[in-house]
Design a protein around this motif. Structure first.
Motif, PDB file in Angstrom:
ATOM      1  N   GLN A   1       0.816  -1.203   0.000  1.00 36.02           N
ATOM      2  CA  GLN A   1       0.000   0.000   0.000  1.00 36.02           C
ATOM      3  C   GLN A   1       0.855   1.261   0.000  1.00 36.02           C
ATOM      4  O   GLN A   1       0.474   2.276  -0.567  1.00 36.02           O
ATOM      5  CB  GLN A   1      -0.928   0.010   1.224  1.00 36.02           C
ATOM      6  N   SER A   2       2.011   1.208   0.656  1.00 36.70           N
ATOM      7  CA  SER A   2       2.858   2.397   0.760  1.00 36.70           C
ATOM      8  C   SER A   2       4.308   1.973   0.833  1.00 36.70           C
ATOM      9  O   SER A   2       4.630   0.806   1.079  1.00 36.70           O
ATOM     10  CB  SER A   2       2.495   3.217   2.004  1.00 36.70           C
ATOM     11  N   ILE A   3       5.184   2.952   0.642  1.00 32.31           N
ATOM     12  CA  ILE A   3       6.613   2.670   0.716  1.00 32.31           C
ATOM     13  C   ILE A   3       7.008   2.284   2.125  1.00 32.31           C
ATOM     14  O   ILE A   3       7.967   1.528   2.337  1.00 32.31           O
ATOM     15  CB  ILE A   3       7.431   3.886   0.226  1.00 32.31           C
ATOM     16  N   THR A   4       6.292   2.760   3.124  1.00 30.25           N
ATOM     17  CA  THR A   4       6.575   2.372   4.508  1.00 30.25           C
ATOM     18  C   THR A   4       6.353   0.886   4.701  1.00 30.25           C
ATOM     19  O   THR A   4       7.171   0.199   5.322  1.00 30.25           O
ATOM     20  CB  THR A   4       5.690   3.183   5.466  1.00 30.25           C
ATOM     21  N   GLU A   5       5.261   0.375   4.160  1.00 31.02           N
ATOM     22  CA  GLU A   5       4.984  -1.063   4.251  1.00 31.02           C
ATOM     23  C   GLU A   5       6.046  -1.862   3.499  1.00 31.02           C
ATOM     24  O   GLU A   5       6.506  -2.907   3.967  1.00 31.02           O
ATOM     25  CB  GLU A   5       3.595  -1.339   3.666  1.00 31.02           C
ATOM     26  N   TYR A   6       6.443  -1.340   2.335  1.00 30.34           N
ATOM     27  CA  TYR A   6       7.509  -2.002   1.569  1.00 30.34           C
ATOM     28  C   TYR A   6       8.819  -2.013   2.346  1.00 30.34           C
ATOM     29  O   TYR A   6       9.503  -3.034   2.446  1.00 30.34           O
ATOM     30  CB  TYR A   6       7.697  -1.284   0.236  1.00 30.34           C
ATOM     31  N   ASN A   7       9.180  -0.870   2.931  1.00 29.03           N
ATOM     32  CA  ASN A   7      10.447  -0.760   3.643  1.00 29.03           C
ATOM     33  C   ASN A   7      10.514  -1.687   4.854  1.00 29.03           C
ATOM     34  O   ASN A   7      11.593  -2.160   5.223  1.00 29.03           O
ATOM     35  CB  ASN A   7      10.681   0.688   4.083  1.00 29.03           C
ATOM     36  N   GLU A   8       9.362  -1.929   5.487  1.00 29.08           N
ATOM     37  CA  GLU A   8       9.355  -2.829   6.638  1.00 29.08           C
ATOM     38  C   GLU A   8       9.805  -4.226   6.251  1.00 29.08           C
ATOM     39  O   GLU A   8      10.389  -4.946   7.062  1.00 29.08           O
ATOM     40  CB  GLU A   8       7.947  -2.878   7.251  1.00 29.08           C
ATOM     41  N   GLN A   9       9.561  -4.612   5.010  1.00 28.89           N
ATOM     42  CA  GLN A   9       9.960  -5.929   4.528  1.00 28.89           C
ATOM     43  C   GLN A   9      11.326  -5.918   3.845  1.00 28.89           C
ATOM     44  O   GLN A   9      12.019  -6.926   3.806  1.00 28.89           O
ATOM     45  CB  GLN A   9       8.918  -6.460   3.525  1.00 28.89           C
ATOM     46  N   ALA A  10      11.696  -4.744   3.306  1.00 27.31           N
ATOM     47  CA  ALA A  10      12.877  -4.680   2.440  1.00 27.31           C
ATOM     48  C   ALA A  10      14.195  -4.707   3.197  1.00 27.31           C
ATOM     49  O   ALA A  10      15.217  -5.140   2.660  1.00 27.31           O
ATOM     50  CB  ALA A  10      12.800  -3.425   1.579  1.00 27.31           C
ATOM     51  N   GLY A  11      14.231  -4.237   4.442  1.00 26.63           N
ATOM     52  CA  GLY A  11      15.484  -4.248   5.198  1.00 26.63           C
ATOM     53  C   GLY A  11      16.531  -3.365   4.568  1.00 26.63           C
ATOM     54  O   GLY A  11      16.347  -2.158   4.375  1.00 26.63           O
ATOM     55  N   SER A  12      17.661  -3.948   4.176  1.00 30.30           N
ATOM     56  CA  SER A  12      18.791  -3.159   3.675  1.00 30.30           C
ATOM     57  C   SER A  12      18.516  -2.496   2.334  1.00 30.30           C
ATOM     58  O   SER A  12      19.222  -1.567   1.943  1.00 30.30           O
ATOM     59  CB  SER A  12      20.040  -4.046   3.552  1.00 30.30           C
ATOM     60  N   VAL A  13      17.502  -2.962   1.599  1.00 29.01           N
ATOM     61  CA  VAL A  13      17.188  -2.336   0.308  1.00 29.01           C
ATOM     62  C   VAL A  13      16.008  -1.381   0.428  1.00 29.01           C
ATOM     63  O   VAL A  13      15.355  -1.054  -0.558  1.00 29.01           O
ATOM     64  CB  VAL A  13      16.909  -3.404  -0.781  1.00 29.01           C
ATOM     65  N   ALA A  14      15.721  -0.935   1.650  1.00 30.17           N
ATOM     66  CA  ALA A  14      14.624   0.004   1.861  1.00 30.17           C
ATOM     67  C   ALA A  14      14.846   1.270   1.042  1.00 30.17           C
ATOM     68  O   ALA A  14      15.968   1.758   0.914  1.00 30.17           O
ATOM     69  CB  ALA A  14      14.494   0.341   3.349  1.00 30.17           C
ATOM     70  N   GLU A  15      13.767   1.801   0.519  1.00 25.54           N
ATOM     71  CA  GLU A  15      13.833   3.007  -0.308  1.00 25.54           C
ATOM     72  C   GLU A  15      13.869   4.244   0.596  1.00 25.54           C
ATOM     73  O   GLU A  15      13.238   4.286   1.654  1.00 25.54           O
ATOM     74  CB  GLU A  15      12.609   3.060  -1.229  1.00 25.54           C
ATOM     75  N   LYS A  16      14.592   5.275   0.188  1.00 23.16           N
ATOM     76  CA  LYS A  16      14.683   6.483   0.992  1.00 23.16           C
ATOM     77  C   LYS A  16      13.433   7.336   0.822  1.00 23.16           C
ATOM     78  O   LYS A  16      12.671   7.181  -0.134  1.00 23.16           O
ATOM     79  CB  LYS A  16      15.926   7.281   0.623  1.00 23.16           C
ATOM     80  N   TYR A  17      13.228   8.240   1.776  1.00 24.18           N
ATOM     81  CA  TYR A  17      12.122   9.192   1.726  1.00 24.18           C
ATOM     82  C   TYR A  17      12.622  10.503   1.112  1.00 24.18           C
ATOM     83  O   TYR A  17      13.800  10.855   1.243  1.00 24.18           O
ATOM     84  CB  TYR A  17      11.568   9.452   3.129  1.00 24.18           C
ATOM     85  N   HIS A  18      11.702  11.216   0.465  1.00 23.29           N
ATOM     86  CA  HIS A  18      12.034  12.483  -0.182  1.00 23.29           C
ATOM     87  C   HIS A  18      11.106  13.575   0.334  1.00 23.29           C
ATOM     88  O   HIS A  18       9.911  13.339   0.524  1.00 23.29           O
ATOM     89  CB  HIS A  18      11.883  12.373  -1.704  1.00 23.29           C
ATOM     90  N   VAL A  19      11.660  14.758   0.542  1.00 18.71           N
ATOM     91  CA  VAL A  19      10.872  15.907   0.985  1.00 18.71           C
ATOM     92  C   VAL A  19      11.112  17.053   0.006  1.00 18.71           C
ATOM     93  O   VAL A  19      12.257  17.454  -0.232  1.00 18.71           O
ATOM     94  CB  VAL A  19      11.245  16.341   2.418  1.00 18.71           C
ATOM     95  N   LEU A  20      10.019  17.547  -0.562  1.00 21.55           N
ATOM     96  CA  LEU A  20      10.078  18.701  -1.459  1.00 21.55           C
ATOM     97  C   LEU A  20       9.736  19.955  -0.656  1.00 21.55           C
ATOM     98  O   LEU A  20       8.656  20.058  -0.088  1.00 21.55           O
ATOM     99  CB  LEU A  20       9.089  18.527  -2.611  1.00 21.55           C
ATOM    100  N   VAL A  21      10.670  20.900  -0.603  1.00 19.53           N
ATOM    101  CA  VAL A  21      10.474  22.152   0.135  1.00 19.53           C
ATOM    102  C   VAL A  21      10.319  23.273  -0.891  1.00 19.53           C
ATOM    103  O   VAL A  21      11.197  23.477  -1.735  1.00 19.53           O
ATOM    104  CB  VAL A  21      11.665  22.443   1.073  1.00 19.53           C
ATOM    105  N   VAL A  22       9.185  23.980  -0.817  1.00 20.26           N
ATOM    106  CA  VAL A  22       8.907  25.043  -1.784  1.00 20.26           C
ATOM    107  C   VAL A  22       8.631  26.341  -1.031  1.00 20.26           C
ATOM    108  O   VAL A  22       7.691  26.415  -0.233  1.00 20.26           O
ATOM    109  CB  VAL A  22       7.690  24.696  -2.662  1.00 20.26           C
ATOM    110  N   ALA A  23       9.425  27.355  -1.283  1.00 23.45           N
ATOM    111  CA  ALA A  23       9.196  28.680  -0.710  1.00 23.45           C
ATOM    112  C   ALA A  23       8.573  29.584  -1.763  1.00 23.45           C
ATOM    113  O   ALA A  23       8.976  29.557  -2.939  1.00 23.45           O
ATOM    114  CB  ALA A  23      10.503  29.280  -0.206  1.00 23.45           C
ATOM    115  N   ASP A  24       7.574  30.365  -1.381  1.00 20.78           N
ATOM    116  CA  ASP A  24       6.987  31.399  -2.232  1.00 20.78           C
ATOM    117  C   ASP A  24       6.345  30.847  -3.497  1.00 20.78           C
ATOM    118  O   ASP A  24       6.484  31.422  -4.580  1.00 20.78           O
ATOM    119  CB  ASP A  24       8.040  32.455  -2.600  1.00 20.78           C
TER     120      ASP A  24
END
Length: 947
Positions: A246-269
Motif C-alpha cells: 500500500q505504501s513505501i513504509t509497508e515495503y520498507n518494513e519488509q525490504a530491510g537493507s534495500v529500503a527506499e529512501k524518503y524524499h521531501v520537497l520544500v517550496v518557498a513562495d
C-alpha cells in the motif's frame, strides 16, 4: 330565675370550657401527631432527594473528570514524549547528537496554546466541577509519517520569516531523527535565491544527495527537479509497490537493507517561477507522493496569481493546511472558535544549526550506498559445485522486491545472451564479480567455464588469475584489441568444434548431446567482456573481424552452450556492435545510466533505467527490453577480501576433487610478460637437446593473442637477422639476454657459438645482468666491450669466408647491444676515399659482409639500436634490408613506417612492442619479457650445466 339560669348556665359553661379545652388538647395532639408524621415523611423525602442529588453530582464529577483529565494527561504525555524524543535545541543536544538507526515517524514543528480561561462563561461555576489542571496548556503539533507528512502554509507575505524558520526547523528535525541516507531534500527557493536555506548547503560538501546537489531557483530548474520527483514516484509505484504494498513504509518494513529512501520537497513562495507545467507536476507529487515516500513543505504566497488550471483545494487536501489570518496562523476552524494560538517552534541558533549540519553531513558520507551481503545468495557449503547447467544456467545475483532473489537465467528459449550497461560507479564491475564468483561456487568447471576480457584501464579480473580460478580458460586484464580478437577467434573455434561433435551425434543442443551419451564434458561457456565497445573504437580490420565473430557467436552459440555477456558504460557512439547483433541479446541488465543509454539498452518505450538512483540498483529484463519484462533489483555487495576468500575456497575445492583443468591463459596488458610463463622454454630446459634445431628460436615476449610466445626464428637463409629498435633500454637488454639463454637451451654444447659485444660499464646493473647470462651459458661466450672489436669481427669474418669456400660449422649468434655506440662498425660513406695504401678491410666493411652474407652460412646478427636515425647512421640501406626480423618499441609514426611499413608503433604503450617479419609477412604486437630474477637465471644456469 336568674339564679336558676345562672345555676344551669354556669355549669354548662364550665363544662363547655372543660370540654373545649379537652377538645382543643385533643385536636392539638392530633395536629402534632399529624405534623410529626408529615415532618417525618418530609425528612424522609428530603433524605431521598439529597441522596439522589449527591449521587448525580458524584456521577457528574466522575464524568467531568473522565472527560477533562485525559485531555490534560494526554497533553502532558504528548509534551513529555516530545521533549524526550525531540529535546529542545541546545548546546548539549548538539554535543550528544548521534545518528539513529531507526526511522522516526514524527517531526514536531509547533505548539497549539489553549487558554480555557478566555471562555469562562462556558465553564462550570461550581467548584466541584473545577478543571483538573491550569486553564492554560499547550499541545505539540507534529508531522506524522506516512499519512500526514506534508504541510501547506498559506499567507500573503513573501518569504514569511516564521514559515521559513519553521521549514528550516522541520528539515533539521527530520535530519536528526532519520538514519543517514534515508532522507533526501529538494529545496526550491525562487525568491530568496537560496538564501532562506543557505545553511543547508553545507550538507552538499559531504553527500550531495541529501539536498539534491543544491538549492534550486530558476524556472527551468524547478521544472526539471519536479520532473525527477515525478519519475521517482513513477519508479516506486511501478518497480516497488505494484499491487503488493500500500505504501513505501509497508515495503520498507519488509525490504530491510534495500529500503527506499524518503524524499521531501520544500517550496518557498509558490507559485513564483512556477510554469504551468511545473504546477501540474507539483499537484501530481502532492496527490501521489505520500504513498511513495515523497512529502511536501510548501509556502503559498497568495499575492501571486495561480497558474492556469491549478486547483487550490487539491493542494490543500494533500496535507496539513495552515492559513495566515489577522489573528495569526490557523490550522482549523475549531482553533479559531476556541481562540487557541498556533506557536511555531523556533529553529536552533545559527551556530548550533551549522554544527548539526556538519555532523549530519559527516555521518551521511557514502550513505547512499546499499549493501546487500553476498552471503544471502551464496550457496551453502554442502551445495558447492552441485548446480547442473545442462538445461539452464541459473544463478542469483541480487535482491528483487522486498524479499525475493533476482536470478540471471541463461540457456532457455531466446534467453541466451546478456547485455549490461551502467555508468562509472553504478556497480557493473561488482555485478560481474558476483556472477563469476557465485557461478564458480555453485558449478564445477565441467558445468561452466569463463573467457574473461576487461578493456578498462584497471585490473578487475586479475584476482581470478592470481587465485587460479579453475573455471577460467582465458583472463585478459587491461586487454589489447588484438588479444580480445584472438579470444573471439578461440571461442569461435570452440563453437565450430562443438558443432562438429553435435553433428556426428545427430543432436542440436547440450541436453541432446548428454542424452546421446556424449563422453566429453560440455560446460556452458560464458564469454564475458567489459567495455566491449573498445573493439570498435577504430574502424579497422580488428573492428570488422570482431563484428563478424560476435554476430556468428551470438547467432549460433546458443545451440552449443556458448553465451555472450557484454558490458559497457555507454552504448552510444559512432562505432558499436551492429544493432542486429544486439537485438539477439534478449537479456538486458541496466544499472544507473543516462536517459539516452536507457533507451539504447531497453527498447524505445522503456526509459525505466533513467529512474535508477543509487549504485548497485538495476533493472533485469529478459524480454529484449520490453517494459513488461522489467524486474528491479539490487546487486549484492561483495568486497575484495570476501571475494578472495571465496576464490580460495574454490581453489581448495578443486585441489580436493583433483580437478585436472589447466590454468587459464592470462594476458595482463598493464605489465610486462614473465619468462617463467614461457612453457616452450620450460619444456626445453627439462630435456637435453639431442641435436641442434633446424630453426633456432629466440622468444621475445608474450603475444597479444592466444598463441605461443612471440619468437624470432633463425634459419640458414638470407635476411635471418634480428634488429631491435627503441629507447627502452631495459627491455632491449632483457631481450638480448633471454634470447641468448633460449638459443643456448636449444643447442647441445659445441653446436653453437655465441659472441656478445656491449659497452656497459663494469659494475653497472646492465653489465651485471649480461655477466650472469654469459656465466649461465655452458657453450662459452666470446665477450667484447669494444676494445678488441676489430679482432672479434675479423674472426667471425674469417669464419664466414671459410664457410663460403665450402666449409660448414655450427650456428654463430652475434649479439651487439647498442650498435650505435660502436663507431668502428658504422657504414662508410660511399663517396669517401683514403690516401693510405693500407688494403686491410675495415671492421665496418666486414660487419656489412656478415650481415649480407652471413645468415645463409648460419651466422646470425641480433643487435639493438636506440633510434631510427642511428639505424641509418649504423647500417647502409642494403644492410638494413637484410634484417628481415625487426622489433620496434614506441616511436614516431614516420620512423615506424620506415622500419616496418606501418605507423602502428606510434600507438604502443609502455609494455608493448611490435615484431615484424618480412619473410612471413606478419606484424605482431607483443609484451616483451620483464628482466628475470637472479634466482631464475641461477636455476636456468644449473639446468643448462646438467644437460
Amino acid at each position: 330565675v336568674s339564679a336558676k339560669i345562672e345555676s344551669f348556665i354556669f355549669p354548662k359553661i364550665a363544662q363547655t370550657d372543660v370540654d373545649h379545652k379537652a377538645r382543643i388538647e385533643q385536636l392539638r395532639s392530633e395536629a402534632e401527631a399529624k405534623v410529626r408524621v408529615v415532618d417525618e415523611k418530609h425528612q424522609a423525602e428530603l433524605a431521598v432527594l439529597s441522596a439522589e442529588e449527591h449521587q448525580k453530582w458524584s456521577a457528574l464529577q466522575q464524568h467531568w473528570l473522565a472527560e477533562t483529565r485525559p485531555v490534560y494527561q494526554g497533553a502532558a504525555e504528548m509534551n513529555a514524549a516530545a521533549s524526550t524524543r525531540f529535546p529542545p535545541w541546545s548546546d548539549e543536544f548538539g554535543e550528544n547528537w548521534k545518528p539513529t538507526n531507526h526511522f522516526n515517524p514524527d517531526a514536531p514543528f509547533a505548539h497549539l496554546d489553549i487558554d480555557l480561561g478566555k471562555h469562562a462563561e462556558t465553564l462550570p461555576k461550581d467548584n466541584r466541577l473545577a478543571l483538573p489542571g491550569p486553564p492554560r496548556f499547550s499541545l505539540p503539533l507534529a508531522l506524522s509519517f506516512p499519512n500526514e507528512g506534508s504541510v501547506l502554509f498559506e499567507s500573503k507575505v513573501s518569504g514569511d520569516a516564521s514559515v521559513l524558520d519553521t521549514f528550516n526547523n522541520i528539515i533539521l528535525r527530520l535530519l536528526t531523527t532519520t538514519p543517514p541516507g534515508k532522507l533526501s531534500f529538494t529545496i526550491l527557493d525562487p525568491v530568496g535565491l537560496g538564501q532562506n536555506f543557505a545553511g543547508m548547503m553545507h550538507l552538499a560538501d559531504y553527500e550531495e544527495s541529501l539536498i539534491n546537489r543544491r538549492i534550486w531557483t530558476q524556472r527551468d530548474q524547478i521544472e526539471e527537479r519536479l520532473a525527477e520527483l515525478n519519475e521517482h514516484i513513477e519508479k516506486v509505484i511501478q518497480m516497488y509497490l505494484r499491487n503488493e504494498y500500500q505504501s513505501i513504509t509497508e515495503y520498507n518494513e519488509q525490504a530491510g537493507s534495500v529500503a527506499e529512501k524518503y524524499h521531501v520537497l520544500v517550496v518557498a513562495d509558490f507559485p513564483a517561477n512556477f510554469s504551468d507545467v511545473a504546477a501540474k507536476r507539483l499537484m501530481s507529487i502532492a496527490a501521489s507522493g505520500a504513498n511513495c515516500g515523497v512529502y511536501t513543505l510548501i509556502h503559498w504566497d497568495q499575492r501571486h496569481p495561480l497558474p492556469d488550471g491549478f486547483v487550490p483545494e487539491d493542494l490543500r487536501k494533500a496535507g496539513i493546511n495552515i492559513r495566515h489570518e489577522p489573528q495569526g496562523f490557523i490550522i482549523s476552524p475549531v482553533q479559531a472558535e476556541m481562540g487557541a494560538t498556533l506557536r511555531f517552534d523556533p529553529p536552533p541558533p545559527p551556530d548550533l544549526a551549522v554544527e548539526l549540519v556538519h555532523k549530519i553531513g559527516k555521518s551521511s558520507i557514502d550513505s547512499n550506498r546499499v549493501e546487500v551481503p553476498f552471503a544471502q545468495i551464496a550457496p551453502k557449503p554442502d551445495e558447492l559445485w552441485t548446480n547442473d547447467t545442462t538445461n539452464e544456467l541459473r544463478i542469483a545475483i541480487g535482491r528483487t522486491g522486498a524479499t525475493k532473489l533476482q536470478y540471471l537465467a541463461i540457456g532457455k528459449g531466446t534467453r541466451q545472451h546478456a547485455l549490461f550497461a551502467g555508468k562509472t560507479g553504478s556497480g557493473k564491475s561488482t555485478l560481474f564479480h558476483v556472477i563469476i564468483t557465485n557461478l564458480a561456487l555453485a558449478c564445477s568447471p565441467e558445468q561452466v567455464e569463463f573467457y574473461l576480457i576487461d578493456f578498462k584501464k584497471g585490473v578487475e579480473f586479475k584476482c581470478y588469475a592470481s587465485k587460479k580460478l579453475p573455471h577460467a580458460r582465458v583472463i585478459a586484464i587491461e586487454s589489447d584489441r588484438e588479444f580480445g580478437l584472438s579470444v573471439l577467434q578461440r571461442v569461435d573455434d570452440e563453437l565450430k568444434r562443438r558443432g562438429d561433435m553435435f553433428r556426428k551425434l545427430g543432436v542440436q543442443d547440450i541436453p541432446g548431446y548428454k542424452r546421446a551419451g556424449g563422453k566429453e564434458p560440455m560446460p556452458r561457456t560464458l564469454l564475458l567482456i567489459d567495455e566491449f565497445q573498445e573493439f570498435f573504437v577504430d574502424d579497422d580490420a580488428v573492428a570488422q573481424s570482431a563484428s563478424l565473430l560476435f554476430d556468428r557467436i551470438v547467432r549460433q552459440g546458443r545451440a552449443f552452450g556458448i553465451h555472450v555477456l557484454l558490458g559497457s558504460q555507454t552504448l552510444g557512439g559512432a562505432y558499436s556492435l551492429a544493432r542486429a547483433t544486439i537485438g539477439q541479446m534478449v537479456i538486458r541488465v541496466a544499472l544507473q545510466c543516462n536517459e539516452a543509454d536507457a533507451y539504447l539498452i531497453m527498447d524505445d518505450n522503456n526509459p525505466a533505467p533513467r529512474l535508477l538512483s543509487r549504485p548497485g540498483e538495476g533493472i533485469y529484463n529478459d524480454s529484449a527490453g520490453a517494459v513488461e519484462g522489467n524486474s528491479p533489483f539490487q546487486v549484492v555487495w561483495m568486497n575484495d577480501d570476501e571475494r578472495d576468500n571465496y576464490l580460495d575456497k574454490i581453489h581448495d575445492l578443486a585441489v580436493q576433487r583433483h580437478d585436472t583443468h589447466v590454468g587459464p591463459i592470462v594476458f595482463e596488458g598493464n605489465a610486462p610478460s614473465d619468462i617463467e610463463e614461457n612453457y616452450l622454454l620450460a619444456s626445453l630446459l627439462r630435456q637435453k637437446p639431442a641435436s641442434p634445431p633446424v630453426i633456432s628460436r629466440a622468444w621475445l615476449g608474450a603475444p597479444n593473442s592466444i598463441k605461443g610466445p612471440t619468437e624470432a626464428a633463425f634459419s640458414r637463409q638470407s635476411g635471418s637477422h634480428l634488429l631491435i629498435v627503441g629507447q627502452r633500454e631495459e627491455s632491449s637488454l632483457t631481450m638480448v639476454g633471454l634470447s641468448m639463454l633460449a638459443l643456448a637451451a636449444q643447442h647441445p654444447v659445441g653446436t653453437a657459438k655465441f659472441v656478445l659485444i656491449h659497452s656497459s660499464p663494469p659494475g653497472s646493473p646492465d653489465a651485471e645482468f649480461l655477466d650472469q647470462v654469459v656465466t649461465a651459458i655452458p657453450h662459452g661466450v666470446s665477450v667484447s666491450r669494444g676494445s678488441d672489436l676489430a679482432e672479434v669481427i675479423n674472426d667471425i669474418s674469417t669464419e664466414l669466408k671459410t664457410r663460403t669456400a665450402g666449409g660448414n660449422g655450427p650456428s654463430v649468434f652475434l649479439f651487439i647491444h647498442g650498435l650505435h655506440k660502436f663507431k668502428k662498425l658504422r657504414q662508410e660513406d660511399d663517396f669517401s676515399f683514403s690516401m693510405s695504401d693500407d688494403t686491410t678491410v675495415s671492421p665496418a666493411a666486414q660487419f656489412i659482409e656478415l650481415i649480407t652474407e652471413g645468415s645463409t652460412q648460419g651466422i646470425h646478427v641480433i643487435t639493438t639500436v636506440d633510434t631510427y636515425n642511428n639505424v641509418n647512421r649504423s647500417l647502409s640501406r642494403k644492410a638494413l634490408s637484410e634484417f628481415e626480423m625487426r622489433v620496434v618499441f614506441q616511436m614516431s609514426a614516420n620512423d615506424s613506417a620506415s622500419l616496418i611499413d606501418s605507423p602502428k608503433a606510434s600507438n604502443l604503450g609502455l609494455h608493448r612492442a611490435l615484431f615484424y617479419s618480412e619473410h612471413a609477412g606478419t606484424l605482431e604486437t607483443f609484451r616483451p619479457y620483464a628482466a628475470p630474477s637472479k634466482m631464475w637465471i641461477e636455476t636456468t644456469a644449473a639446468t643448462l650445466a646438467n644437460q
